[in-house]
Design a protein around this motif. Structure first.
Motif, mmCIF file in Angstrom:
data_model
loop_
_atom_site.group_PDB
_atom_site.id
_atom_site.type_symbol
_atom_site.label_atom_id
_atom_site.label_comp_id
_atom_site.label_asym_id
_atom_site.label_seq_id
_atom_site.Cartn_x
_atom_site.Cartn_y
_atom_site.Cartn_z
ATOM 1 N N ASP A 1 -3.649 11.147 3.471
ATOM 2 C CA ASP A 1 -3.969 9.755 3.775
ATOM 3 C C ASP A 1 -2.509 8.886 3.238
ATOM 4 O O ASP A 1 -2.009 9.438 2.388
ATOM 5 C CB ASP A 1 -5.157 9.023 2.945
ATOM 6 C CG ASP A 1 -5.492 7.859 3.175
ATOM 7 O OD1 ASP A 1 -4.559 6.840 2.897
ATOM 8 O OD2 ASP A 1 -6.509 7.555 3.953
ATOM 9 N N HIS A 2 -2.062 7.791 3.956
ATOM 10 C CA HIS A 2 -1.025 7.211 3.803
ATOM 11 C C HIS A 2 -1.011 6.409 2.340
ATOM 12 O O HIS A 2 -0.004 6.004 1.961
ATOM 13 C CB HIS A 2 -0.591 6.198 4.928
ATOM 14 C CG HIS A 2 -1.325 5.169 4.671
ATOM 15 N ND1 HIS A 2 -2.699 5.029 5.899
ATOM 16 C CD2 HIS A 2 -1.425 3.812 4.188
ATOM 17 C CE1 HIS A 2 -3.158 4.028 5.564
ATOM 18 N NE2 HIS A 2 -2.737 3.173 4.697
ATOM 19 N N THR A 3 -2.274 6.292 1.776
ATOM 20 C CA THR A 3 -2.242 5.412 0.473
ATOM 21 C C THR A 3 -2.216 6.449 -0.517
ATOM 22 O O THR A 3 -2.137 5.957 -1.935
ATOM 23 C CB THR A 3 -3.544 4.817 0.326
ATOM 24 O OG1 THR A 3 -4.721 5.772 0.272
ATOM 25 C CG2 THR A 3 -3.723 3.780 1.476
ATOM 26 N N CYS A 4 -1.988 7.961 -0.476
ATOM 27 C CA CYS A 4 -1.693 8.914 -1.565
ATOM 28 C C CYS A 4 -0.196 8.684 -2.091
ATOM 29 O O CYS A 4 0.756 8.399 -1.372
ATOM 30 C CB CYS A 4 -1.915 10.268 -0.999
ATOM 31 S SG CYS A 4 -3.696 10.455 -0.526
ATOM 32 N N SER B 1 2.080 11.621 -0.089
ATOM 33 C CA SER B 1 1.390 12.120 1.448
ATOM 34 C C SER B 1 2.077 13.142 2.059
ATOM 35 O O SER B 1 3.313 13.018 2.572
ATOM 36 C CB SER B 1 1.576 10.549 2.272
ATOM 37 O OG SER B 1 0.972 10.613 3.485
ATOM 38 N N ALA C 1 2.423 -0.037 -5.417
ATOM 39 C CA ALA C 1 2.722 -0.058 -3.945
ATOM 40 C C ALA C 1 3.890 0.535 -3.393
ATOM 41 O O ALA C 1 4.876 1.007 -4.193
ATOM 42 C CB ALA C 1 2.861 -1.543 -3.639
ATOM 43 N N ILE D 1 2.475 -1.015 1.448
ATOM 44 C CA ILE D 1 1.022 -0.384 1.409
ATOM 45 C C ILE D 1 0.842 -0.303 0.075
ATOM 46 O O ILE D 1 1.656 0.179 -0.925
ATOM 47 C CB ILE D 1 1.004 1.133 2.077
ATOM 48 C CG1 ILE D 1 1.407 1.213 3.402
ATOM 49 C CG2 ILE D 1 -0.361 1.596 1.818
ATOM 50 C CD1 ILE D 1 1.632 2.512 3.944
ATOM 51 N N CYS D 2 -0.181 -1.077 -0.527
ATOM 52 C CA CYS D 2 -0.791 -0.888 -2.027
ATOM 53 C C CYS D 2 -1.667 0.189 -2.208
ATOM 54 O O CYS D 2 -2.252 0.462 -0.971
ATOM 55 C CB CYS D 2 -1.598 -2.209 -2.283
ATOM 56 S SG CYS D 2 -0.467 -3.762 -2.031
ATOM 57 N N LEU D 3 -1.709 0.696 -3.336
ATOM 58 C CA LEU D 3 -2.554 2.174 -3.600
ATOM 59 C C LEU D 3 -3.733 1.727 -4.067
ATOM 60 O O LEU D 3 -3.785 0.918 -4.952
ATOM 61 C CB LEU D 3 -1.677 3.116 -4.379
ATOM 62 C CG LEU D 3 -0.370 3.534 -3.746
ATOM 63 C CD1 LEU D 3 0.348 4.460 -4.954
ATOM 64 C CD2 LEU D 3 -0.392 4.127 -2.534
ATOM 65 N N ARG E 1 -2.948 -6.295 1.057
ATOM 66 C CA ARG E 1 -2.886 -4.691 0.550
ATOM 67 C C ARG E 1 -1.829 -3.923 1.606
ATOM 68 O O ARG E 1 -1.587 -2.990 1.154
ATOM 69 C CB ARG E 1 -4.326 -4.196 0.668
ATOM 70 C CG ARG E 1 -5.137 -4.590 -0.603
ATOM 71 C CD ARG E 1 -6.562 -4.124 -0.426
ATOM 72 N NE ARG E 1 -7.606 -4.692 -1.577
ATOM 73 C CZ ARG E 1 -8.643 -4.364 -1.871
ATOM 74 N NH1 ARG E 1 -9.268 -3.792 -0.938
ATOM 75 N NH2 ARG E 1 -9.269 -4.895 -2.835
ATOM 76 N N ASN E 2 -1.976 -4.250 2.788
ATOM 77 C CA ASN E 2 -1.397 -3.510 3.887
ATOM 78 C C ASN E 2 -0.795 -4.482 4.930
ATOM 79 O O ASN E 2 -1.447 -5.147 5.521
ATOM 80 C CB ASN E 2 -2.365 -2.639 4.494
ATOM 81 C CG ASN E 2 -1.582 -1.534 5.184
ATOM 82 O OD1 ASN E 2 -0.534 -1.864 5.870
ATOM 83 N ND2 ASN E 2 -2.213 -0.303 5.356
#
Length: 428
Positions: A247-250, A253, A372, A385-387, A400-401
């Motif tokens: 996932d791109h929020t990791c 990634s 982020a 992108i915020c995590l 957030r994104n």
């Protein structure tokens, strides 16, 4: 908005500017039984970090914010304290019931929330008497809380947020009702707690110095990801943890189907590195052994899907003051994120947070270790992108994104950043 103030106790220490060396002094004070029951406040004005004391040791911690109380693990107390700038330390001694009633605010949600405009306090006391349980009742006016403790439905202790408002005389119940129904009093907020079974923190009883020792930052390490003996990714380990997944929020990634969306968690916990499998399809191994959660050492080989992950000490910089910036020749303009005496060119991924190893540091109680990231998704295309559940303010709006452009104003916690475009070397 003014923070809620609980009824005052006996001051033991007041107005001390917080610094980490104060932990040893607090332990010495508790060892002398100067505060067998009470609390330690680290006050910032707009929020307050509180550690409740029971039997001369830390018992549990919580955060006081406008309109909100939340519990904080003692293991996070020192980490949060380290990020406070300008906090004032106060130590207050009080009786055990007072500590219990404050713990209730951090540990439980009230069963009733109302105002004195819509609730009859006499009826509330009648219901609690009928139930016959231990309960707590809080009445807040003008930013101060008056606390009433009921034992088996009978009012037995009252603590006035402002002692001058105590009508005096009569029973505890009558004093509370006279205060509640005072004709010249403003509308108050009423909260009822009917569960007073407070579970201590799992680290209750440890000293502040012990908590600080376990909260020491990890040694500087790089996370190295290999695929068939070829280094695919190398990135600084950013405490307290990094999630590895597709996932791109990791935080790390890896775009391969052998990796689950959230595959594993690498963390620094209590002075040790720990890897934890997050229910991945292909599992996680340490030196070939499949694990659910395991302490590991730098150099151990962690298997995730097709990849091998390990920690390696970061090379020592011989001249930390020397800085070289190389701008790619094919950029006519380079976009920079600047703020709080920091800057970073958006020529590769940029991380923002409060952990060691991020590209840009941000301040504030709500800032995550890695809050982020900004990625390049094409020529002149920058994505923020915020995590996790983190948010930032972009041009005054919570996001957030989203995508960024030159001139945007970004707030991460209390830190303001701005995106500015600077001509590259070839433009001169």
């Amino acid at each position: 908005m003014t923070l809620v103030r609980f009824p005052p106790g006996r001051p033991v220490m007041t107005g001390r500017r917080f610094e980490e060396s104060l932990f040893a002094e607090l332990d010495a004070l508790l060892a002398k039984n100067e505060c067998p029951e009470g609390w330690v406040d680290l006050d910032l004005g707009d929020n307050r970090l509180t550690c409740l004391i029971h039997q001369s040791r830390p018992f549990m911690a919580g955060l006081v914010e406008p309109e909100r109380f939340s519990r904080v693990p003692l293991s996070d107390l020192v980490l949060r304290a380290r990020n406070l700038e300008g906090a004032v330390c106060n130590v207050v001694r009080a009786d055990l019931v007072r500590v219990l009633l404050m713990a209730v605010h951090f540990g439980n949600k009230p069963v009733l929330q109302a105002t004195t405009r819509f609730v009859d306090l006499t009826h509330v006391l009648d219901v609690l008497a009928h139930d016959g349980n231990d309960a707590g009742l809080a009445l807040e006016r003008s930013g101060t809380r008056t606390l009433l403790f009921l034992q088996k439905g009978t009012p037995t202790r009252i603590y006035f947020g402002d002692a001058r408002k105590d009508p005096g005389g009569g029973s505890i119940a009558n004093r509370f009702l006279l205060y509640g129904f005072a004709h010249d009093a403003p509308v108050g907020k009423v909260e009822v707690f009917n569960k007073l079974n407070i579970q201590p923190d799992q680290d209750a009883g440890r000293t502040f110095v012990e908590l600080a020792e376990e909260a020491k930052p990890p040694p500087a390490m790089n996370v190295i990801v290999r695929l068939e003996d070829k280094v695919e990714v190398q990135r600084p380990f950013m405490p307290p943890y990094m999630i590895v997944g597709r996932d791109h929020t990791c935080e790390l990634s890896l775009g391969d189907l052998s990796i689950s969306r959230r595959h594993s968690k690498l963390s620094w916990s209590r002075g040790r590195f720990v890897v934890e499998d997050l229910g991945s399809a292909n599992g996680t191994t340490v030196n070939g052994e499949r694990v659910e959660r395991k302490v590991f050492n730098p150099g151990d080989k962690i298997g995730m899907g097709k990849y091998e992950v390990m920690l390696s000490p970061q090379p020592v910089a011989h001249d930390p003051k020397a800085t070289m910036m190389i701008v790619p020749k094919d950029f006519d303009q380079t976009l920079y994120l600047t703020g709080d005496n920091q800057s970073a060119p958006l020529t590769s991924e940029v991380s923002i947070g409060k952990a060691f190893g991020v590209d840009l540091k941000a301040r504030g109680m709500g800032v995550r270790a890695v809050h982020a990231r900004i990625r390049i998704e094409g020529s002149g295309v920058y994505r923020l992108i915020c995590l996790g559940n983190a948010t930032v303010k972009l041009n005054g709006r919570k996001v957030r994104n989203t995508y960024l452009k030159a001139g945007d104003e970004l707030y991460v916690g209390k830190t303001k950043f701005q995106l500015v475009s600077i001509p590259s070397i070839d433009a001169f």
